[in-house]
Design an enzyme around this catalytic site. Sequence first.
Site, PDB file in Angstrom:
ATOM      1  N   ASP A 178       0.684  -1.630   0.204  1.00  0.00           N
ATOM      2  CA  ASP A 178       0.144  -0.234  -0.230  1.00  0.00           C
ATOM      3  C   ASP A 178       0.809   0.923  -0.217  1.00  0.00           C
ATOM      4  O   ASP A 178       1.954   1.478   1.029  1.00  0.00           O
ATOM      5  CB  ASP A 178      -0.932   0.138   1.529  1.00  0.00           C
ATOM      6  CG  ASP A 178      -1.776   1.172   1.123  1.00  0.00           C
ATOM      7  OD1 ASP A 178      -3.189   0.806   0.516  1.00  0.00           O
ATOM      8  OD2 ASP A 178      -2.117   2.140   1.465  1.00  0.00           O
ATOM      9  N   ASN A 186      -1.806  13.286  -4.551  1.00  0.00           N
ATOM     10  CA  ASN A 186      -3.863  13.416  -5.177  1.00  0.00           C
ATOM     11  C   ASN A 186      -3.940  14.826  -4.525  1.00  0.00           C
ATOM     12  O   ASN A 186      -4.485  15.411  -5.329  1.00  0.00           O
ATOM     13  CB  ASN A 186      -5.135  12.180  -4.710  1.00  0.00           C
ATOM     14  CG  ASN A 186      -5.174  11.532  -5.679  1.00  0.00           C
ATOM     15  OD1 ASN A 186      -4.510  11.547  -6.445  1.00  0.00           O
ATOM     16  ND2 ASN A 186      -5.079  10.082  -4.782  1.00  0.00           N
ATOM     17  N   ASP A 195      -3.466   9.142 -10.850  1.00  0.00           N
ATOM     18  CA  ASP A 195      -2.768   8.456 -11.756  1.00  0.00           C
ATOM     19  C   ASP A 195      -1.636   8.358 -12.641  1.00  0.00           C
ATOM     20  O   ASP A 195      -1.560   6.479 -12.289  1.00  0.00           O
ATOM     21  CB  ASP A 195      -3.760   8.734 -12.829  1.00  0.00           C
ATOM     22  CG  ASP A 195      -5.469   8.482 -12.555  1.00  0.00           C
ATOM     23  OD1 ASP A 195      -5.382   8.309 -11.071  1.00  0.00           O
ATOM     24  OD2 ASP A 195      -5.936   8.916 -13.147  1.00  0.00           O
ATOM     25  N   GLU A 221      -4.888   2.480  -4.439  1.00  0.00           N
ATOM     26  CA  GLU A 221      -3.361   2.270  -4.454  1.00  0.00           C
ATOM     27  C   GLU A 221      -2.757   1.401  -3.485  1.00  0.00           C
ATOM     28  O   GLU A 221      -1.600   1.241  -3.167  1.00  0.00           O
ATOM     29  CB  GLU A 221      -2.957   3.824  -3.723  1.00  0.00           C
ATOM     30  CG  GLU A 221      -3.191   3.660  -2.052  1.00  0.00           C
ATOM     31  CD  GLU A 221      -4.220   4.422  -1.811  1.00  0.00           C
ATOM     32  OE1 GLU A 221      -4.632   5.038  -0.545  1.00  0.00           O
ATOM     33  OE2 GLU A 221      -5.381   4.342  -2.352  1.00  0.00           O
TER      34      GLU A 221
END
Length: 310
Positions: A178, A186, A195, A221
């Site tokens: 993770d 973001n 992305d 993620e």
Amino acid sequence: MNSRPYTLLVVDDSQSTLPRLARALGPEDFALRLTPHGPDVPRLARGTALVVLCPGEDAAGLLPLLDRLIPPEGGPATPVLVLAPPEPRTLWLEALRRGAEVVLDPWDAEELVARVHRCLSTQARMEALASQVGELQRLSSTDGLTGVHNHRHFQERLREEFRRAQRYDDALSLILLDLDHFKNVNDQFGHTAGDGVLREVAAALQRGVRETDLVARYGGEEFAVLLPRTHLTGALTVAERVRRELCALRLGTEGTLRVTASLGVSTFPHRSVLSPEQLLLTADEALYRAKHEGRDRICLHAQLPPSPPP
């Protein structure tokens, strides 16, 4: 027609049919290769566009040869056209049932050309359909953003590999990964940059594993790396290599964006891992501990032996 002639394999012991075929088909569109009946016919057929079978005197050998050229279970095969005598009728009817095209001898040249073209057109459509099906299967198992396998495909392979490991008393390891503080990426750089980070991370994961391993986007993620025939020591080696490669990534338009990841590792066989669900659960628990203990690290499930010192 193609710019290059189609190659047709003419299977004929007597060689008497070849001149007639050459006159009917013409050298511009078709190149004819002659071979007698024999065990090499299926091998030679793989390099041609169509097989033209002339039964000859030993008509009884036609059907076993057809079974080798057109497998009953289906699958890719070179199309077959049989130049059959009107009698015995049962012979050419059975050839039709097996999937061959049939032209009765003596044959009309225009009909023969039309039948050959139909065989080739049908084969081209079948190959295009098979290609489309293959592409749909690939898309159904692939994450659209990152290009690695998706969650559904990972779950299927997890169950398959766990059954195989149980059956053959083999090892199977799982790494759950993770990205740390990915929400900040973001928020600070935008979802487009986020992305891009996910795509770069997926590419780095694929570079860090073997072809037999499976990399999947588990969700958001989070990624999963399934390692068949890999014991705990090997899984830890892969996990550390992946962790370091992610730390070394320089992302963003100016190369100033960096990411780290927390990794959880679990392995089979182990007394606390008796099912694919338990392998997944123990890796997830190890990942949670890695997050809780400070991130950018690798943790094992609590009941697994500790990681050796670096």
